[in-house]
Design an enzyme around this catalytic site. Structure first.
Site, short mmCIF file in Angstrom:
data_model
loop_
_atom_site.label_atom_id
_atom_site.label_comp_id
_atom_site.label_asym_id
_atom_site.label_seq_id
_atom_site.Cartn_x
_atom_site.Cartn_y
_atom_site.Cartn_z
CB THR A 180 -0.70 0.12 1.21
OG1 THR A 180 -1.65 -1.06 1.49
CG2 THR A 180 -1.69 1.20 1.31
NE ARG A 208 -9.03 -7.04 2.80
CZ ARG A 208 -7.85 -6.14 2.86
NH1 ARG A 208 -7.51 -5.36 1.86
NH2 ARG A 208 -6.95 -6.16 4.06
N GLY A 210 -10.19 -3.09 2.88
CA GLY A 210 -9.16 -2.97 3.92
C GLY A 210 -9.40 -1.89 4.85
CG ASP A 211 -5.21 -0.81 6.57
OD1 ASP A 211 -5.42 -1.66 5.67
OD2 ASP A 211 -4.58 0.12 6.78
CB THR A 230 1.78 0.49 4.61
OG1 THR A 230 1.95 -0.68 3.67
CG2 THR A 230 3.05 0.65 5.25
N GLY A 231 0.45 -2.40 5.64
CA GLY A 231 0.62 -3.93 6.07
C GLY A 231 -0.75 -4.46 5.97
CG HIS A 232 -2.72 -8.56 7.47
ND1 HIS A 232 -2.97 -9.84 8.42
CD2 HIS A 232 -3.58 -9.01 6.44
CE1 HIS A 232 -3.76 -10.62 8.00
NE2 HIS A 232 -4.25 -10.15 6.81
N1 GLY Z 1 -3.05 -2.06 4.17
C1 GLY Z 1 -3.80 -2.54 2.89
C2 GLY Z 1 -4.69 -3.59 3.00
O1 GLY Z 1 -4.74 -4.56 3.81
O2 GLY Z 1 -5.72 -3.45 2.36
#
Ligand code: GLY
Length: 312
Positions: A180, A208, A210-211, A230-232
């Site tokens: 990201t 889905r 995301g954040d 950025t990340g999960h």
């Molecule tokens: N950080 C980007 C996502 O998980 O969508």
């Protein structure tokens, strides 16, 4: 008058050595583009948008052209923008825009809503003359090959058993697309802004979210500064990581300490993999990550060591 400053990131994870220079230089170039806007007296908002647009057009990064792919092999993008007066706009599940962050700005400035998702983003883009692109043109070979490889291994919905079972962030590679992008800036008038854009995570379930487009999860800005994560995404949203870091800035915690405490909080609460950049209202900048790399860009110098936690 404030010192006009910008910081950008190009994702978190483990970037393969052969690709590191492309990520590092891409982040540096994007920061320079944002800084030019600031130097001309432009707003922090214009600066972060132009920096992120540059990264959306750079096929290295997981946003716009070069986004990672859903389980069914398509691109679905999310993007976000927010300013220090708490104006905010975001889009999600965008399939055919060259620069989703420009539509996030439209949501902020031209609608009474804050997040628009899915098919309706098409109508909004048409109504505001935002550039469309053939969805296939957003898919680059590197992502297509990785998608095929993961499908051949029978992985489902980014619930990679090897990845999920691993507590080693080095198991997350750039090919798994945590990259990201985001940018935070303060302009001469002391206004602060943040922008972010992403293709999400590889093999995500279609639809889905995301954040990145969730205010306070992946990004946040207010009078005290701005934060871009950025990340999960599933980990980041569980602790509202950007707002957590922002609140520390508002309490007067120095930006480098706020960044590192936020990543520690994420690790302690949800064992998540993520990185972030932050800027305070005086233009002090920092980054932190729980992953081996986060390509960070500032205009003043090329940043080659971007692991761990640093003031910029
Ligand atoms: N950080 C980007 C996502 O998980 O969508």
């Amino acid at each position: 008058m404030s010192d006009a400053k910008i910081i950008v990131h190009g994702g978190a994870g483990t970037i393969r050595p052969r690709l590191w220079a492309a990520y590092r230089d891409g982040a540096h170039v994007a920061a320079g583009i944002g800084q030019q806007v600031l130097n001309r007296g432009g707003s922090a908002l214009d600066a972060v948008i132009e920096a992120v647009v540059n990264m959306e057009d750079n096929p290295v990064f997981n946003c716009g052209t070069g986004s990672c792919l859903t389980y069914d092999g398509r691109v679905e993008c999310d993007a976000f923008v927010m300013t220090s007066d708490l104006r905010v706009g975001a889009v999600s599940i965008v399939t055919n825009l060259r620069n989703p962050v420009r539509l996030a700005r439209v949501v902020m400035e031209q609608t009474v809503h804050h997040v628009i998702a899915g098919e309706a983003t098409n109508r909004l883009a048409d109504a505001h003359a935002i550039e469309k692109i053939d969805p296939h043109a957003l898919i680059v070979d590197r992502r297509r090959r990785r998608w095929q490889e993961m499908m051949d291994r029978g992985l489902e919905f980014m619930v990679d058993p090897e990845l999920e079972a691993s507590d080693d962030p080095a198991d997350l590679t750039d090919e798994d697309a945590m990259d990201t992008v985001g940018a935070c800036a303060v302009d001469r008038e002391g206004r602060v802004a943040v922008a972010g854009s992403t293709g999400g995570i590889m093999l995500k379930y279609p639809g889905r979210v995301g954040d990145t487009p969730m205010p306070g999860a992946g990004n946040y800005a207010g009078p005290a500064g701005a934060v871009a994560c950025t990340g999960h995404g599933e980990a980041i949203m569980r602790v509202c990581l950007a707002k957590y870091c922002y609140d520390l800035l508002e309490q007067g915690v120095p930006v480098a300490e706020a960044a590192s405490r936020s990543i520690s909080h994420l690790t302690e609460r949800v064992q998540g993999f993520a990185g972030l950049i932050a800027i305070d209202a005086h233009g002090n900048r920092a980054w932190a990550t729980s992953t081996p790399n986060i390509p960070v860009g500032i205009p003043e110098r090329v940043i080659d060591d971007s692991s761990g936690q640093h003031p910029a």
